[in-house]
Design a protein around this motif. Structure first.
Motif, PDB file in Angstrom:
ATOM      1  N   VAL A 136       0.868  -1.184   0.000  1.00  0.00           N
ATOM      2  CA  VAL A 136       0.000   0.000   0.000  1.00  0.00           C
ATOM      3  C   VAL A 136       0.904   1.233   0.000  1.00  0.00           C
ATOM      4  O   VAL A 136       1.771   1.371   0.862  1.00  0.00           O
ATOM      5  N   THR A 137       0.698   2.092  -0.971  1.00  0.00           N
ATOM      6  CA  THR A 137       1.497   3.309  -1.092  1.00  0.00           C
ATOM      7  C   THR A 137       0.628   4.533  -0.837  1.00  0.00           C
ATOM      8  O   THR A 137      -0.404   4.717  -1.476  1.00  0.00           O
ATOM      9  N   LEU A 138       1.064   5.351   0.108  1.00  0.00           N
ATOM     10  CA  LEU A 138       0.378   6.589   0.442  1.00  0.00           C
ATOM     11  C   LEU A 138       1.178   7.734  -0.176  1.00  0.00           C
ATOM     12  O   LEU A 138       2.358   7.915   0.143  1.00  0.00           O
ATOM     13  N   VAL A 139       0.573   8.487  -1.080  1.00  0.00           N
ATOM     14  CA  VAL A 139       1.266   9.577  -1.758  1.00  0.00           C
ATOM     15  C   VAL A 139       0.748  10.910  -1.229  1.00  0.00           C
ATOM     16  O   VAL A 139      -0.395  11.292  -1.479  1.00  0.00           O
ATOM     17  N   LEU A 140       1.587  11.622  -0.480  1.00  0.00           N
ATOM     18  CA  LEU A 140       1.206  12.925   0.071  1.00  0.00           C
ATOM     19  C   LEU A 140       1.634  14.007  -0.913  1.00  0.00           C
ATOM     20  O   LEU A 140       2.814  14.294  -1.072  1.00  0.00           O
ATOM     21  N   GLY A 141       0.661  14.586  -1.591  1.00  0.00           N
ATOM     22  CA  GLY A 141       0.949  15.579  -2.613  1.00  0.00           C
ATOM     23  C   GLY A 141       0.785  14.958  -3.985  1.00  0.00           C
ATOM     24  O   GLY A 141       1.676  14.273  -4.473  1.00  0.00           O
ATOM     25  N   LEU A 142      -0.384  15.166  -4.577  1.00  0.00           N
ATOM     26  CA  LEU A 142      -0.680  14.525  -5.859  1.00  0.00           C
ATOM     27  C   LEU A 142      -0.620  15.563  -6.982  1.00  0.00           C
ATOM     28  O   LEU A 142      -1.519  15.672  -7.796  1.00  0.00           O
ATOM     29  N   THR A 164      -4.514  14.790  -1.094  1.00  0.00           N
ATOM     30  CA  THR A 164      -4.412  16.164  -1.559  1.00  0.00           C
ATOM     31  C   THR A 164      -4.906  17.119  -0.476  1.00  0.00           C
ATOM     32  O   THR A 164      -5.494  16.698   0.517  1.00  0.00           O
ATOM     33  N   LYS A 165      -4.673  18.408  -0.698  1.00  0.00           N
ATOM     34  CA  LYS A 165      -5.121  19.406   0.279  1.00  0.00           C
ATOM     35  C   LYS A 165      -6.640  19.563   0.228  1.00  0.00           C
ATOM     36  O   LYS A 165      -7.307  19.664   1.248  1.00  0.00           O
ATOM     37  N   HIS A 166      -7.171  19.586  -0.995  1.00  0.00           N
ATOM     38  CA  HIS A 166      -8.611  19.744  -1.185  1.00  0.00           C
ATOM     39  C   HIS A 166      -9.177  18.526  -1.907  1.00  0.00           C
ATOM     40  O   HIS A 166      -8.485  17.878  -2.688  1.00  0.00           O
ATOM     41  N   GLN A 167     -10.427  18.224  -1.660  1.00  0.00           N
ATOM     42  CA  GLN A 167     -11.070  17.079  -2.293  1.00  0.00           C
ATOM     43  C   GLN A 167     -11.219  17.309  -3.802  1.00  0.00           C
ATOM     44  O   GLN A 167     -11.602  18.379  -4.240  1.00  0.00           O
ATOM     45  N   PHE A 174      -5.011   5.377 -11.978  1.00  0.00           N
ATOM     46  CA  PHE A 174      -3.916   4.705 -11.276  1.00  0.00           C
ATOM     47  C   PHE A 174      -3.923   4.991  -9.773  1.00  0.00           C
ATOM     48  O   PHE A 174      -3.044   4.524  -9.043  1.00  0.00           O
ATOM     49  N   VAL A 175      -4.887   5.762  -9.306  1.00  0.00           N
ATOM     50  CA  VAL A 175      -5.053   6.013  -7.871  1.00  0.00           C
ATOM     51  C   VAL A 175      -6.275   5.229  -7.396  1.00  0.00           C
ATOM     52  O   VAL A 175      -7.378   5.430  -7.893  1.00  0.00           O
ATOM     53  N   ASP A 176      -6.068   4.321  -6.451  1.00  0.00           N
ATOM     54  CA  ASP A 176      -7.160   3.467  -5.980  1.00  0.00           C
ATOM     55  C   ASP A 176      -8.082   4.191  -5.015  1.00  0.00           C
ATOM     56  O   ASP A 176      -9.281   3.930  -4.984  1.00  0.00           O
ATOM     57  N   GLU A 177      -7.516   5.089  -4.212  1.00  0.00           N
ATOM     58  CA  GLU A 177      -8.310   5.929  -3.315  1.00  0.00           C
ATOM     59  C   GLU A 177      -7.776   7.348  -3.392  1.00  0.00           C
ATOM     60  O   GLU A 177      -6.569   7.556  -3.486  1.00  0.00           O
ATOM     61  N   LEU A 178      -8.679   8.309  -3.310  1.00  0.00           N
ATOM     62  CA  LEU A 178      -8.283   9.709  -3.308  1.00  0.00           C
ATOM     63  C   LEU A 178      -8.954  10.399  -2.126  1.00  0.00           C
ATOM     64  O   LEU A 178     -10.174  10.350  -1.981  1.00  0.00           O
ATOM     65  N   THR A 179      -8.136  11.003  -1.275  1.00  0.00           N
ATOM     66  CA  THR A 179      -8.682  11.629  -0.072  1.00  0.00           C
ATOM     67  C   THR A 179      -7.901  12.894   0.253  1.00  0.00           C
ATOM     68  O   THR A 179      -7.047  13.324  -0.541  1.00  0.00           O
ATOM     69  N   THR A 180      -8.176  13.484   1.403  1.00  0.00           N
ATOM     70  CA  THR A 180      -7.537  14.749   1.765  1.00  0.00           C
ATOM     71  C   THR A 180      -6.658  14.608   3.003  1.00  0.00           C
ATOM     72  O   THR A 180      -6.749  13.639   3.760  1.00  0.00           O
ATOM     73  N   ILE A 181      -5.816  15.610   3.193  1.00  0.00           N
ATOM     74  CA  ILE A 181      -4.791  15.585   4.232  1.00  0.00           C
ATOM     75  C   ILE A 181      -5.374  15.471   5.644  1.00  0.00           C
ATOM     76  O   ILE A 181      -4.714  14.980   6.559  1.00  0.00           O
ATOM     77  N   GLU A 182      -6.632  15.882   5.830  1.00  0.00           N
ATOM     78  CA  GLU A 182      -7.240  15.808   7.159  1.00  0.00           C
ATOM     79  C   GLU A 182      -7.418  14.365   7.630  1.00  0.00           C
ATOM     80  O   GLU A 182      -7.615  14.111   8.819  1.00  0.00           O
ATOM     81  N   HIS A 183      -7.335  13.414   6.696  1.00  0.00           N
ATOM     82  CA  HIS A 183      -7.486  12.000   7.049  1.00  0.00           C
ATOM     83  C   HIS A 183      -6.139  11.291   7.206  1.00  0.00           C
ATOM     84  O   HIS A 183      -6.086  10.064   7.292  1.00  0.00           O
TER      85      HIS A 183
END
Length: 318
Positions: A136-142, A164-167, A174-183
């Protein structure tokens, strides 16, 4: 219109730029050698001239950087509010994302340990390894670089979570999940790779600290190719020595250069490179920068500001 070219342009590059700026005067000078006197009547600067010198350019209308990050030019007192700022975002996608993938492989296969063993002429097995596949790879900053890295990790079989900063509603395939920094705190315990390509904004300073390092798996790897101050170096050193996380790879540090006596140099499972993931070492990178610069120059002189690439919001820093 008077233009200062501060990038290491070749003769071919200069002819290309001059074809886009007919009727303009272009002066070429190594950005490191540009002083206050050189910018007094300059309208456009192409290249990362010192912010202190930029602040002394009274007529400057537009700055095109040769870097993707521009936070040093967004500080108070450097650029006027009406000065256009554009970056070289997109030029470094290949070189930085490939560095990030390469260190992921090194950490997964314990190549850092085997390289040290080779230096010591020690034939020794280092035990079990892990795989990028099924990780599982978490990418901070897309941003542009983050997307290229995410795409490569996804292609290698990793489950990719983009942060990302905003939704955003436009999730790349190629991104399985997309969410925001608050999570972020909920996501860190899930990740095998925590990869950072964050901009140098105030809210990102020490975003990875002691608390968040403790949320990571003790087998997880931290990769930072964004800004050195996004990671608390002292906390990372302690986490590596205590086995809180599995390892780290840093192309950026706080400060830079990393002082000779900084403990991170010999922290276990820590790969450090001297901010070389980007730069111009890959020929394609500078070719991309020249192309972005030339296209922006043509549009600027034609009055097509809206069509220019990589315009930066001074307040956001990106």
């Amino acid at each position: 219109m008077k233009i200062l070219g501060g990038m290491p342009f070749s003769e071919e590059d200069r002819k290309y730029l001059e074809s886009k700026a007919r009727g303009c005067e272009i002066i070429y000078k190594d950005k490191e050698l540009v002083v206050e006197e050189d910018v007094q009547d300059i309208d456009i600067i192409l290249g990362n001239v010192s912010p202190e010198v930029i602040a002394k350019a009274p007529k400057l209308k537009w700055l095109q950087t040769n870097s993707a990050g521009v936070d040093v030019y967004c500080k108070d007192g450097i650029l006027r509010e009406d000065t256009l700022l554009t970056s070289a975002s997109g030029a470094y996608d290949t070189t930085v994302s490939e560095w990030m993938v390469s260190v992921c492989f090194m950490l997964a296969r314990k190549e850092d340990l085997y390289m040290r063993n080779q230096v010591e002429r020690c034939w020794k097995h280092e035990g079990k390894v892990v795989s990028i596949e099924d990780s599982v790879t978490l990418v901070l900053g897309l941003g542009s670089i983050g997307k290229h890295y995410a795409g490569k990790m996804h292609a290698l079989g990793s489950y990719v979570i983009g942060v990302t900063k905003h939704q955003h509603s436009d999730k790349p395939d190629f991104v399985d999940e997309l969410t925001t920094i608050e999570h972020l705190d909920e996501l860190l315990p899930r990740a095998d790779y925590v990869a950072m390509v964050l901009p140098g904004t105030e809210e990102n300073v020490h975003i990875i600290d002691t608390k968040r390092l403790k949320l990571m798996k003790d087998t997880a790897f931290l990769i930072n190719a964004g800004r050195g101050n996004a990671v608390d170096g002292k906390a990372l050193d302690e986490a590596l020595r205590n086995g809180t996380i599995g390892g780290a790879a840093l192309d950026v540090t706080e400060p830079e250069p990393l002082p000779e006596k900084d403990p991170l140099w010999d922290a276990p499972r820590c790969i450090i490179t001297p901010h070389i993931a980007g730069q111009f070492y890959l020929k394609k990178t500078f070719v991309n920068i020249v192309k972005i610069t030339g296209e922006n120059l043509e549009k600027y002189l034609a009055g097509d500001i809206a069509g220019m690439r990589n315009k930066v919001d001074h307040k956001k820093g990106y």
